[in-house]
Write a protein that holds these residues in place. Structure first.
Motif, PDB file in Angstrom:
ATOM      1  N   SER A  94       0.832  -1.204   0.000  1.00 23.36           N
ATOM      2  CA  SER A  94       0.000   0.000   0.000  1.00 23.36           C
ATOM      3  C   SER A  94       0.863   1.249   0.000  1.00 23.36           C
ATOM      4  O   SER A  94       2.062   1.204   0.294  1.00 23.36           O
ATOM      5  N   THR A  95       0.242   2.368  -0.338  1.00 24.32           N
ATOM      6  CA  THR A  95       0.815   3.669  -0.017  1.00 24.32           C
ATOM      7  C   THR A  95       0.253   4.080   1.345  1.00 24.32           C
ATOM      8  O   THR A  95      -0.688   3.468   1.840  1.00 24.32           O
ATOM      9  N   THR A 105       2.131   5.913  -7.752  1.00 23.36           N
ATOM     10  CA  THR A 105       3.539   6.262  -7.950  1.00 23.36           C
ATOM     11  C   THR A 105       3.942   7.558  -7.251  1.00 23.36           C
ATOM     12  O   THR A 105       4.884   8.229  -7.669  1.00 23.36           O
ATOM     13  N   VAL A 106       3.263   7.903  -6.174  1.00 20.21           N
ATOM     14  CA  VAL A 106       3.632   9.101  -5.415  1.00 20.21           C
ATOM     15  C   VAL A 106       4.839   8.796  -4.519  1.00 20.21           C
ATOM     16  O   VAL A 106       5.150   7.641  -4.230  1.00 20.21           O
ATOM     17  N   ILE A 185      10.303   6.361  -4.290  1.00 20.01           N
ATOM     18  CA  ILE A 185       9.298   5.974  -5.283  1.00 20.01           C
ATOM     19  C   ILE A 185       9.737   4.646  -5.900  1.00 20.01           C
ATOM     20  O   ILE A 185      10.465   4.619  -6.895  1.00 20.01           O
ATOM     21  N   PRO A 186       9.315   3.521  -5.337  1.00 21.98           N
ATOM     22  CA  PRO A 186       9.684   2.218  -5.910  1.00 21.98           C
ATOM     23  C   PRO A 186       9.135   2.057  -7.322  1.00 21.98           C
ATOM     24  O   PRO A 186       8.069   2.588  -7.664  1.00 21.98           O
ATOM     25  N   LYS A 223      14.497  -1.532  -7.657  1.00 20.20           N
ATOM     26  CA  LYS A 223      14.390  -0.586  -8.765  1.00 20.20           C
ATOM     27  C   LYS A 223      13.463   0.550  -8.337  1.00 20.20           C
ATOM     28  O   LYS A 223      12.498   0.320  -7.605  1.00 20.20           O
ATOM     29  N   ASN A 224      13.762   1.754  -8.806  1.00 14.47           N
ATOM     30  CA  ASN A 224      12.987   2.934  -8.416  1.00 14.47           C
ATOM     31  C   ASN A 224      12.595   3.741  -9.648  1.00 14.47           C
ATOM     32  O   ASN A 224      13.120   3.527 -10.745  1.00 14.47           O
ATOM     33  N   LEU A 225      11.654   4.668  -9.450  1.00 10.15           N
ATOM     34  CA  LEU A 225      11.202   5.543 -10.524  1.00 10.15           C
ATOM     35  C   LEU A 225      11.768   6.935 -10.339  1.00 10.15           C
ATOM     36  O   LEU A 225      11.860   7.435  -9.210  1.00 10.15           O
TER      37      LEU A 225
END
Length: 484
Positions: A94-95, A105-106, A185-186, A223-225
């Motif tokens: 979850s966020t 994607t926050v 941000i994963p 990995k991240n964004l």
């Protein structure tokens, strides 16, 4: 006429301490007589109807846990004993701050909640994708989450409130630095680690205890964004992480994590260089190396989102023999708050729902309540003790004691070094990672309305690492305050 500057309880009495919960001695446990703490947490859990007050947006999956290493010297917990032993589980990612319809994607911590359906009842590990948290006492939790939610007048997110609280709560610096780094941000739920975050207690069959921390290491790699791509996805596909997890499992690309633990002898807690129950800090892996326990695999999607993901309830107080709690003040508050939130949101009988029901059955004297949909105990005896051969306690499963001492008082942690670990994290980053971290901090702080809040936070960054604070100050067009 009462002084309107004085903080009061909901019944108008003045609050003497709103920063530290009342404990038995400096390490606790937390006392139920702290009615201000209980009122804050109970009211906070009832502020949103009907979605979760935090972690509202989430995705889930079924899977299994398999033991790959013998840890019976440390715990008698059934699910962690026996090489090759498999235990079914359900996980919810979850966020934290957003509503049910918010974007995946926050920049936000990710909830990482695992329910193991063991032969001795359910066991929940309810953590995040970060090893630490913003605060270390549950009495501050409602205030912290208020800053992450919407302003009561504008109904907009409020960066001034966020940074005002963080700048006045320097213990948040470690987690803030993680959040503002690349890992904030994963790329997907599959490409991030998970942590139990709190310190727990393992107990073996001989009754020996050990302090323990959980680490779920992703086997997909981290990995991240980038912020730009994350913002683009938030507009084009706000359910990106939910979709990715579902599709990966449907295609047979079953995500997996390696579960490891750090083990600390009980007596080390009294001599370690900081309080090991402080959830704003990590234990050095040089001092307490990771020990592999097993492997978690997700291999089945839910059949119905509401019945399984939305109605799933988790609590760090859902324990099994061999796993106990620690005096962590944040954990102590969560033991009450999480279960109380579920009783409000889902109902008093939430544990009886199929997604939450233990596989080994339930034998107790709880009856009635809204939406009781099973036999309600039938005609069996409904009180204890009784003369009709009803279920009784098993003394061998009593939790093991730990000593407490001191006065019943509202006290904080003795250790007030909020800066060393945040500075160590900054110095561990590569040059490019530092640059992105500073950029993210600067962009997040630009909308803050008061310059004094910015300057206060800059001091915290500077105390962690002079370069860290100086670069943030320069990015905001400010100078590092002379007092630091």
């Amino acid at each position: 006429m009462a002084n309107n500057k004085h903080l009061t309880t909901s019944w108008g009495a003045p609050v003497g301490d709103n920063q530290n919960s009342m404990t038995a001695g400096s390490r606790g446990p937390t006392l139920i007589q702290d009615v201000h703490l209980l009122e804050k947490l109970a009211h906070f859990n009832r502020e949103r109807v009907p979605e979760r007050v935090v972690h509202a947006k989430g995705a889930g999956a079924h899977g299994y846990f398999e033991v790959t290493n013998d840890v019976s010297n440390y715990t008698k917990a059934d699910l962690f004993n026996g090489l090759g032993k498999q235990t079914p589980l359900f996980i919810r990612f979850s966020t934290v701050a957003g509503e049910n319809g918010s974007a995946d994607t926050v920049r936000d911590p990710r909830g990482f909640a695992v329910k193991f359906y063991t032969e001795e009842g359910n066991y929940d590990i309810v953590g995040n994708n970060t090893p630490v948290f913003f605060i270390r006492d549950a009495i501050k939790f409602p205030d912290f989450i208020h800053t992450q939610k919407r302003d009561p007048q504008t109904h907009l997110k409020n960066p001034t409130a966020v940074w005002d609280f963080w700048s006045l709560s320097p213990e948040s610096l470690h987690q803030v630095s993680i959040l503002m780094s690349d890992r904030g941000i994963p790329a997907t739920f599959r490409h991030m680690h998970g942590f139990g975050s709190h310190t727990f207690k393992w107990v073996n069959k001989a009754g020996e205890g050990f302090w323990v921390k959980y680490h779920f290491k992703t086997e997909q790699g981290v990995k991240n964004l980038s912020p730009d791509l994350a913002a683009k996805l938030a507009g084009e596909n706000p359910d990106y992480h939910t979709e990715d997890l579902f599709n990966a499992i449907e295609k047979g690309e079953h995500p997996s994590w390696r579960l490891c633990v750090q083990i600390m002898p009980l007596e080390d807690a009294n001599t370690y260089r900081f309080d090991p129950f402080d959830v704003t800090k990590v234990w050095s892996q040089k001092d307490y190396p990771l020990i592999e326990v097993g492997r978690m695999v997700l291999n089945k999607n839910p059949e119905n989102y509401f019945a399984e993901v939305e109605q799933a309830t988790f609590s760090p107080g859902t324990l099994v023999p061999g796993v106990e709690v620690s005096p962590d003040k944040m954990l102590q508050g969560r033991l009450f708050a999480y279960a109380d939130a579920h009783r409000y949101r889902v109902g008093a009988n939430h544990q009886a729902l199929p997604i939450n029901a233990p596989k080994n059955g339930v034998h107790n004297y709880q009856r009635d309540g809204q939406m009781r949909f099973d036999s309600n105990g039938g005609r069996s005896v409904y009180y204890e003790p009784n003369s009709f051969d009803g279920p009784q306690e098993s003394p061998e499963n009593k939790q093991t004691p730990y000593p407490v001492e001191g006065n019943a008082d509202a006290v904080g942690y003795d250790h007030h070094d909020h800066y060393t670990q945040a500075g160590d994290l900054y110095r561990l980053l590569t040059k490019d990672e530092r640059t992105r971290l500073v950029h993210n901090v600067v962009e997040a702080m630009k909308p803050v309305a008061l310059e004094k809040i910015k300057l206060r936070q800059i001091q915290h960054f500077y105390k962690a690492d002079p370069e860290y604070g100086t670069r943030v100050a320069e990015g905001l067009g400010l100078s590092v305050p002379q007092e630091v």
